[in-house]
Design a protein around this motif. Structure first.
Motif, short mmCIF file in Angstrom:
data_model
loop_
_atom_site.label_atom_id
_atom_site.label_comp_id
_atom_site.label_asym_id
_atom_site.label_seq_id
_atom_site.Cartn_x
_atom_site.Cartn_y
_atom_site.Cartn_z
N ARG A 31 6.97 -0.54 -10.79
CA ARG A 31 5.53 -0.14 -10.77
C ARG A 31 4.86 -1.14 -11.40
O ARG A 31 3.46 -0.86 -11.63
CB ARG A 31 5.10 1.22 -10.92
CG ARG A 31 6.15 2.25 -10.30
CD ARG A 31 6.12 2.03 -8.85
NE ARG A 31 6.81 2.91 -7.96
CZ ARG A 31 6.67 4.15 -7.44
NH1 ARG A 31 5.25 4.36 -7.44
NH2 ARG A 31 7.46 4.68 -6.69
N PRO A 38 1.47 -2.40 -6.70
CA PRO A 38 2.59 -2.17 -7.59
C PRO A 38 3.76 -2.67 -7.36
O PRO A 38 4.28 -2.52 -5.69
CB PRO A 38 2.57 -0.46 -7.60
CG PRO A 38 1.91 -0.21 -6.44
CD PRO A 38 0.96 -1.37 -6.07
N PHE A 53 7.81 -2.58 -6.53
CA PHE A 53 8.80 -1.57 -6.80
C PHE A 53 10.15 -2.65 -7.13
O PHE A 53 10.56 -3.66 -6.58
CB PHE A 53 9.08 -1.19 -5.27
CG PHE A 53 7.82 -0.24 -4.75
CD1 PHE A 53 6.87 0.24 -5.75
CD2 PHE A 53 7.79 0.19 -3.50
CE1 PHE A 53 5.99 0.85 -5.48
CE2 PHE A 53 6.66 0.87 -2.94
CZ PHE A 53 5.60 1.24 -4.11
N GLY A 106 -0.91 0.75 -4.19
CA GLY A 106 -1.56 0.93 -5.50
C GLY A 106 -2.78 1.94 -5.81
O GLY A 106 -3.39 2.15 -6.48
#
Length: 910
Positions: free
Chosen positions: A691, A698, A700, A762
């Motif tokens: 994140r 963001p 992953f 995000g």
């Protein structure tokens, strides 16, 4: 002519007068009006809201600037009655008062003001000013003893202050040196020894000064105490340095310091650390509560405990928990009844933010009144009954008008009152009246309320009223009627006659039948709603299918001619399944490019070659190690040089062996890739970057797992059952951050985790999950936060209970039969819709489920192929040849306008 000149001169004189008059108003009258408005505004606002802290501060500043000393003194006194004053405000006030009383023989007023100042916070500067002021009066009778007494109190209060306590010790020694005599030498020795036994900053200089001052040298006992204090100083130095480097209010640093001192266990040092914390964090209720709890359970010194509780409620009057603990402390240390009642009345006027807070403070006060009642005497009992009645009126009139709710839906205060009447006063009739009132307030539908009433009657009443209560419960309960019926039947088995049993059976059966009918209707209604929703979903799927079919039809061939294949269509259809199956050993599209394909610019071709080379490297198992790799996803497609960017992000986790970003056939980055480290030790560190925001999205980060070997693996396995220790918050403003939400929730209990729900881009959804340490804290947070306004948004708070996901809800399961059919393998190039089929349409398998298909045709399709016995006759090779020739003849008759390419395709079919 002269008349015109005189008229012009008069007009000019008039204009000059007007300008002069305007300038006079601008520079004289207008500032006066502004000063009047400024002077009048703060008192006017304070008359509306006397608890406006900032308005008090502004008024004091204005009065000090204008030199209004009398009004300034009154303004400061009024503010000190309502709020504890900061160190700066007290020092300004004290210095002003000292100047005003320099020529006055009476110094007692200033002494009284100093005594008030040292009670608000433990401030070394105020103590030092107090001691210095007292030195000026040591010429009066008993003056030296008074100065010495103030210094002793000062070193007791702030002498342990690690950074500022040394100045107080030095001032004390300077005073003793000033009045030095033979009898005072031992006193100065004692001061040095006491100071060197306390860990203070720069205590080495104090030791060197003592060595130089002492003629007999430093004794072994003093050296031992000094070295012990030095060791303690070394332990505390990291915390003091972090405090010096941090910005106010330094709450986290003070919290770490407190944890250290609490573990060390020195009460004096714990207390001074708490006092330093509260001086800079006076508006943090949790810290006051922690300080009060420590004093209540550890020190238990009456004056210290009660003064700290009083300061806590003066700093944070809106916090009900501080008032409640203050009432308990007053009772615990034997305060008189008048004092406890006054504190309770102040609590009612403090302005709590929730209706439930008033219920709790009333319960605390009623518990106190009950404990002081001697039920053999009537005076305290009547006071208790009056307080119960007043609490009910207060809830109905004040609390409901302010909050729109009573804060006590279960009528807990009335339940306690009823039990006291039944148990202590033996007045069961009053208890029944109270319970009748409880049931009329919307509680008659709850089984637990009736069972509580039944237990009261069972303990202090008689079987007749027990039976009556259970009969009413059977008729009224809507949440758990079976349980109430069972309790009634059990009661009749033990207490009742045959007639009572028959009546109970009849009533319970009638009630349960009616309940079952109602539940059946509700279930049918819910089933109809589910069916309607499924029908709507089917209709939506059908509409989407029709739209797709229409789009395909619009792109199809016009009557009588073939459609020319375009590059984009070819690309879309060849990429129908996956980009991983698109290239062959000879290149991106094999030896021959597909029809209509146009080569891109040289840069794109190079990127395609790099992507193909990268995929070839990925297919080499000796270069891959999933145990040392992480999977990166949700990156933006426009990320430039993804390999270099990922290397910069993850090189802090450990040595990197290779980075494999995934590209599309055209060379564009697909937003995901793999990072392989040289050691598996780096993988947990890399997972901590999950994140992390990368160019507005963001990123992953998840473990690298082969889905072919472990198809059920999921990175995010969120619970789908009831989570009693976790709350779900909706309606949050999009600007709310994790830190703001944690600050909002931490007053309700220990927080383990806060998770804001966001889109893949995000952007926030306005939803969040807060995981508390236990169920009680989560329940309390739901009660106190539900309906609260956060930045103008009214939030909803509930216990987390995510819905279970059905198989049909999972991605890729919209078609039930999709997973049941084996996936057809079309080779490395996949299957495109433009590929020609060499099998005539008449020989394709039929899709009707009713007919049994055999040998490529339906059983009842052609009577000529069916035997007299009704069995299907297999087609021979000659039958196939006839059907093929018939189809070709039809094609020939329709191909008179074919182009050269079309004829080539036709002969290819032959």
């Amino acid at each position: 002519m002269f008349d015109n000149m005189s008229a012009s001169a008069a007009s000019c004189t008039s204009s000059i007068f007007i300008i002069h008059h305007s300038l006079y108003l601008l520079f004289n009258i207008v500032p006066l009006l502004i000063v009047c408005v400024i002077f009048c505004f703060p008192p006017l606002q304070l008359s509306i809201n006397a608890f406006d802290y900032n308005c008090h501060v502004d008024l004091i500043k204005l009065l000090k600037q204008e030199g209004e000393l009398v009004r300034l003194r009154k303004a400061r006194q009024k503010m000190s009655e309502l709020f504890p004053l900061t160190e700066e405000i007290w020092l300004d006030w004290l210095k002003d008062e000292i100047r005003l009383t320099e020529e006055e023989p009476n110094r007692e007023k200033v002494y009284e003001l100093f005594e008030k100042a040292i009670k608000d916070y433990i401030c070394p500067d105020i103590w030092l000013e107090y001691a210095q002021y007292s030195i000026g009066g040591m010429g009066s009778p008993g003056g030296i003893d008074k100065v010495r007494s103030i210094f002793e109190r000062a070193v007791t209060a702030v002498g342990l202050h690690m950074t500022k306590g040394q100045t107080v010790w030095e001032a004390y020694r300077e005073f003793e040196n000033a009045i030095l005599s033979t009898a005072q030498l031992e006193r100065i020795h004692t001061l040095f020894r006491r100071q060197l036994a306390v860990p203070l900053m720069d205590m080495e200089a104090t030791y060197a000064e003592y060595e130089e001052w002492s003629e007999q040298g430093v004794s072994e006992g003093v050296i031992h105490q000094y070295r012990k204090a030095l060791k303690q100083l070394e332990k505390c130095k990291p915390y003091e340095e972090s405090l010096m480097a941090a910005e106010p209010p330094k709450l986290a640093e003070y919290q770490s310091y407190l944890d250290f001192e609490l573990k060390e266990g020195d009460p004096a040092r714990v207390q001074i650390t708490f006092e330093r914390t509260m001086a800079e964090n006076c508006l943090v209720p949790d810290m006051w509560a922690k300080y009060n709890t420590y004093l209540d359970r550890q020190l238990k010194v009456r004056d210290m405990v009660l003064s700290t509780h009083e300061r806590a409620v003066r700093n944070c009057p809106w916090t009900m928990g501080l008032w409640k603990s203050y009432l308990l402390a007053l009772e615990r240390h034997g305060a008189d009844h008048h004092t406890v009642s006054d504190v309770f009345e102040k609590a009612l006027n403090a302005g709590f933010i929730q209706a439930t807070d008033y219920v709790e403070i009333w319960q605390a006060y009623l518990d106190y009144l009950r404990r002081r009642v001697d039920f053999k005497s009537s005076k305290e009992l009547e006071e208790l009954r009056g307080a119960f009645a007043r609490s009910l009126d207060y809830m109905k009139q004040d609390v409901e008008e302010r909050f729109g709710e009573s804060g006590d839906p279960s009528c807990l205060i009335m339940q306690i009152w009823a039990r006291i009447e039944a148990l202590h006063c033996k007045n069961i009739q009053k208890a029944r009246e109270l319970w009748d009132s409880i049931m009329t307030k919307g509680n008659a539908k709850f089984a637990n309320m009736w069972l509580e009433y039944y237990n009261l009657e069972r303990s202090y009443g008689d079987p007749v009223h027990c039976r009556k209560a259970l009969h009413r419960a059977v008729q009224c309960t809507s949440d758990y009627p079976e349980h109430v019926c069972e309790v009634l039947l059990t009661f009749e088995r033990v207490e009742g006659s045959l007639e009572d049993w028959d009546l109970a059976v009849q009533k319970t059966e009638t009630r349960l039948n009616r309940v079952n009918e109602q539940r059946a209707k509700v279930a049918e209604k819910e089933a109809n709603m589910v069916r309607q929703e499924e029908d709507r979903a089917d209709q939506r799927r059908k509409n989407r299918s029709d739209k797709k079919f229409q789009k395909k039809t619009q792109k199809g061939t016009r009557a009588g001619e073939k459609r020319k294949v375009e590059q984009d269509d070819y690309h879309n259809e060849w990429n129908e399944d996956s980009d991983e199956y698109m290239e062959t050993e000879t290149g991106l599209f094999g030896k021959n490019a597909p029809p209509g394909y146009k080569p891109g610019p040289p840069g794109a071709k190079k990127a395609q070659q790099e992507a193909a080379a990268q995929r070839q490297n990925d297919d080499k198992p000796e270069l891959r190690n999933d145990n040392c790799s992480v999977f990166i996803s949700n990156l933006t497609y426009t990320l430039e040089e993804p390999e270099a960017k990922l290397r910069t992000l993850f090189e802090i986790c450990g040595p990197i062996k290779q980075i494999r970003p995934v590209f599309s056939n055209k060379g564009g980055f697909k937003g995901y890739g793999y990072v392989q480290f040289e050691s598996s030790v780096s993988v947990p560190e890399a997972l901590k970057l999950d994140r992390r925001e990368v160019e507005g999205r963001p990123m992953f980060v998840s473990p690298c797992v082969d889905k072919n070997k472990n198809p059920d693996f999921k990175v995010f396995k969120y619970n789908t059952s009831l989570e009693k220790q976790k709350i779900f918050i909706s309606g949050l403003p999009f600007s709310c951050t994790k830190e703001q939400l944690e600050e909002l929730c931490k007053s309700h209990g220990n927080i383990k985790e806060v998770r804001l729900v966001t889109y893949r881009s995000g952007k926030p959804k306005g939803l969040a999950y807060v995981d508390f340490g236990d169920e009680a804290h989560a329940s309390q947070a739901v009660l106190k936060m539900d309906g609260m306004e956060v930045e103008g948004n009214k939030i909803s708070v509930a216990i987390s209970n995510p819905p279970r996901r059905n198989v049909m809800d999972k991605p890729g399961s919209s078609r039930p039969g999709a997973d049941l059919m084996p996936r057809q393998v079309f080779g490395s190039r996949g299957r495109g819709r433009t590929q020609l089929s060499l099998l005539p349409r008449s020989l394709h398998r039929q899709s009707e489920p009713a007919g049994k298909v055999e040998n490529g045709t339906a059983a009842a399709q052609n009577p000529a192929t069916t035997s007299t016995a009704g069995e299907t006759k297999p087609l021979s090779n000659s039958d196939f040849a006839k059907m093929l020739l018939k189809k070709l003849f039809t094609r020939v008759t329709d191909c008179s306008g074919l182009s050269e390419g079309g004829w080539q395709a036709f002969f290819f079919l032959l």
